[in-house]
Design an enzyme around this catalytic site. Structure first.
Site, PDB file in Angstrom:
ATOM      1  CB  CYS A   1     -20.953 -64.134  -9.094  1.00  0.00           C
ATOM      2  SG  CYS A   1     -20.594 -63.983 -10.842  1.00  0.00           S
TER       3      CYS A   1
ATOM      4  CG  ASP B   1     -22.914 -63.967 -13.225  1.00  0.00           C
ATOM      5  OD1 ASP B   1     -23.892 -64.447 -12.634  1.00  0.00           O
ATOM      6  OD2 ASP B   1     -22.582 -62.773 -13.132  1.00  0.00           O
TER       7      ASP B   1
ATOM      8  CB  CYS C   1     -21.615 -58.285 -15.138  1.00  0.00           C
ATOM      9  SG  CYS C   1     -22.314 -58.994 -13.635  1.00  0.00           S
TER      10      CYS C   1
ATOM     11  CB  CYS D   1     -26.980 -60.933 -11.616  1.00  0.00           C
ATOM     12  SG  CYS D   1     -25.519 -60.089 -12.259  1.00  0.00           S
TER      13      CYS D   1
END
Length: 167
Positions: free
Chosen positions: A69, A71, A138, A95
């Site tokens: 993603c 991150d 996350c 995000c």
């Protein structure tokens, strides 16, 4: 003929949009619509953003990323002479859930011993922030960042080989 139909459709859509009641921009913001209020709170008011001196012996730095993603999370801890985490900072590119997970992780590690901080699990972070399954990575990043920062700190505490050879 098709161009005339497209023009009418565009005019009708514009007229409909102009006549419909408008919601305040705050109600339309993406974080407010897609994230739980706890995530939005940490996203809009992140705690402990910043950096500590990575060259300091009592500071551990963890840098982790999720290639899937994009991150990237940097989490730093500062430990006192008694082994208690007295400060924590983070910088995250990602995000809202990644930022919120980092922010919460820094809050949770403060005041804990190094060993206590190792018990923080991604499932606890995800549960606290009410993360949906698609955002669990996350919270995993946050746990990995904590572990990496603690490992870096512990590595700095080991005597250097050169120092050991001199004795």
């Amino acid at each position: 003929m098709a161009a005339a139909g497209a023009g009418r459709l565009r005019r009708a859509a514009s007229a409909l949009l102009l006549r419909s009641p408008r919601l305040p921009a705050r109600e339309l913001s993406a974080p407010a619509r897609l994230y739980h209020k706890k995530v939005v709170d940490h996203y809009e008011n992140p705690r402990n953003v910043g950096s500590l001196d990575k060259t300091s012996k009592n500071v551990g730095t963890g840098l982790v990323g999720a290639p899937a993603c994009g991150d990237v999370m940097k989490l730093q801890i500062q430990v006192d002479e008694k082994g208690k985490i007295v400060d924590a900072r983070f910088k995250t590119f990602g995000c809202g859930s990644a930022i919120a997970s980092s922010s919460l992780a820094t809050e949770w590690v403060k005041g804990k011993t190094v060993e206590e901080a190792l018990t923080i699990k991604n499932t606890d972070i995800a549960k606290e922030l009410c993360l949906p399954p698609v955002k669990l990575h996350c919270s995993m990043l946050a746990e990995d960042a904590i572990k990496a920062a603690l490992a870096d700190y512990k590595l700095k505490q080991e005597p250097k080989k050169e120092e050991a050879e001199k004795k």
